[in-house]
Each structure stands twice: as C-alpha cells, then as structure tokens.
Design an enzyme around this catalytic site. Structure first.
Site, short mmCIF file in Angstrom:
data_model
loop_
_atom_site.label_atom_id
_atom_site.label_comp_id
_atom_site.label_asym_id
_atom_site.label_seq_id
_atom_site.Cartn_x
_atom_site.Cartn_y
_atom_site.Cartn_z
N CYS A 50 0.84 -1.21 0.00
CA CYS A 50 0.00 0.00 0.00
C CYS A 50 0.87 1.26 0.00
O CYS A 50 1.67 1.47 0.91
CB CYS A 50 -0.93 -0.01 1.21
SG CYS A 50 -1.85 1.54 1.38
N ASN A 55 -13.32 8.78 -2.79
CA ASN A 55 -13.72 7.82 -3.82
C ASN A 55 -13.83 6.45 -3.18
O ASN A 55 -12.90 6.00 -2.50
CB ASN A 55 -12.70 7.81 -4.96
CG ASN A 55 -12.73 9.11 -5.75
OD1 ASN A 55 -13.81 9.63 -6.03
ND2 ASN A 55 -11.57 9.64 -6.07
N GLY A 109 -13.75 5.19 -9.22
CA GLY A 109 -12.37 5.30 -9.69
C GLY A 109 -11.36 5.34 -8.57
O GLY A 109 -10.30 5.96 -8.71
N HIS A 137 -8.98 7.68 2.07
CA HIS A 137 -8.45 9.04 2.08
C HIS A 137 -9.52 10.01 1.64
O HIS A 137 -10.39 9.67 0.83
CB HIS A 137 -7.21 9.15 1.18
CG HIS A 137 -7.43 8.69 -0.23
ND1 HIS A 137 -7.43 7.35 -0.59
CD2 HIS A 137 -7.67 9.37 -1.37
CE1 HIS A 137 -7.66 7.24 -1.89
NE2 HIS A 137 -7.81 8.45 -2.38
P1 AMP Z 1 -8.21 8.01 -5.59
O1 AMP Z 1 -7.77 6.65 -5.06
O2 AMP Z 1 -8.73 7.93 -6.98
O3 AMP Z 1 -9.16 8.71 -4.68
O4 AMP Z 1 -6.96 8.96 -5.69
C1 AMP Z 1 -5.69 8.65 -5.26
C2 AMP Z 1 -4.93 9.95 -5.23
O5 AMP Z 1 -3.66 9.70 -4.68
C3 AMP Z 1 -4.71 10.59 -6.60
O6 AMP Z 1 -5.24 11.92 -6.58
C4 AMP Z 1 -3.19 10.58 -6.76
O7 AMP Z 1 -2.70 11.72 -7.43
C5 AMP Z 1 -2.72 10.53 -5.33
N1 AMP Z 1 -1.41 9.92 -5.12
C6 AMP Z 1 -0.96 8.73 -5.60
N2 AMP Z 1 0.30 8.50 -5.20
C7 AMP Z 1 0.66 9.56 -4.43
C8 AMP Z 1 1.85 9.92 -3.74
N3 AMP Z 1 2.95 9.13 -3.73
N4 AMP Z 1 1.87 11.10 -3.08
C9 AMP Z 1 0.79 11.90 -3.08
N5 AMP Z 1 -0.36 11.63 -3.71
C10 AMP Z 1 -0.44 10.47 -4.40
ZN ZN Z 2 -2.52 1.38 3.54
#
Ligand code: AMP
Ligand code: ZN
Length: 111
Positions: free
Chosen positions: A5, A86, A92, A99
């Site tokens: 993760c 989400n 998506g 989060h």
């Molecule tokens: P979601 O799962 O679609 O709600 O979004 C996941 C979010 O995590 C997206 O907006 C990504 O840009 C963000 N994300 C993914 N990896 C990282 C990371 N290493 N640092 C910061 N944000 C991240």
């Molecule tokens: Zn986790």
C-alpha cells in the site's frame, strides 16, 4: 500496515510526501497530481480500504476535525472547498487506503 500500500509506505516514511499535518492517528499531505491549486489528502494511519470499512466513529469525527483545521490553515474556509472520498470501482478509487481529498483555491467544476 499493508505491504503493497503506497499510503502505508508514506505513513511509514518509506516514500516521501509533502506533509501538511500529522498526529498519532491521521496524516495529511499534498496530492502528487493536484487537480486544484490546493489538493490535500487526509488519511487515517490505520489501513482501512474505504468508507465501507470505517466503523470507528471517533476516528471519523477526528478526520472531519482535521479536514476543518487544514481548511482554515489553508485559508479555504472563506471561499469554500470540496471534500471527496472515492469509494470503490465506479468512483475510480485507485489507492485502496481510505483518504479524503480536500480541493480548493479556485472555483471548482461541478461533475
Ligand atoms: P483516488 O484513489 O482515486 O481517490 O486517488 C488517489 C490519489 O492519490 C490521486 O489523486 C493521486 O494523485 C494521489 N497519489 C498517488 N500516489 C501519491 C503519492 N505518492 N503522493 C501523493 N499523492 C499520491
Ligand atoms: Zn494502507
């Protein structure tokens, strides 16, 4: 901690992030691919997949408090902001660790 993760790795400082808030149970950092001038992710430190797995109301209340505190610190409380989580496939959800997105700093599109 779930080994594969990405957010657990951020929580454990195995992957860098730009932290804007941290306490014993919650962390917040800038989204790596911002969709607005301010795009912050607020994340519980415990690995929970999404809202459907969240049963701890105390943690939920704390997450909301942290979201409000960050919104005030970032100056988003006057003009408004959006909070999004989400939940699963159709939304998506990419990262399978609960989060909340805080989006603000401009007039946001409705979609
Ligand atoms: P979601 O799962 O679609 O709600 O979004 C996941 C979010 O995590 C997206 O907006 C990504 O840009 C963000 N994300 C993914 N990896 C990282 C990371 N290493 N640092 C910061 N944000 C991240
Ligand atoms: Zn986790």
């Amino acid at each position: 901690m779930k080994d594969d993760c990405i957010f657990c790795k951020i929580i454990n400082n195995e992957i860098p992030s730009t932290k804007v808030y941290e306490d014993d149970t919650v962390i917040a950092f800038n989204d790596i691919n911002p969709l607005a001038p301010i795009h912050i992710l607020v994340v519980p430190k415990i690995h929970i997949e999404n809202l459907m797995e969240l049963e701890n109301n105390e943690l939920l209340a704390h997450l909301v408090e942290v979201i409000k505190k960050i919104a005030i610190e970032q100056g988003l409380d006057k003009d408004g902001f959006r909070v999004v989580t989400n939940n699963g496939e159709n939304a998506g959800q990419v990262v399978k660790h609960l989060h909340f997105h805080i989006l603000g700093g401009k007039k946001l599109e409705i979609n």
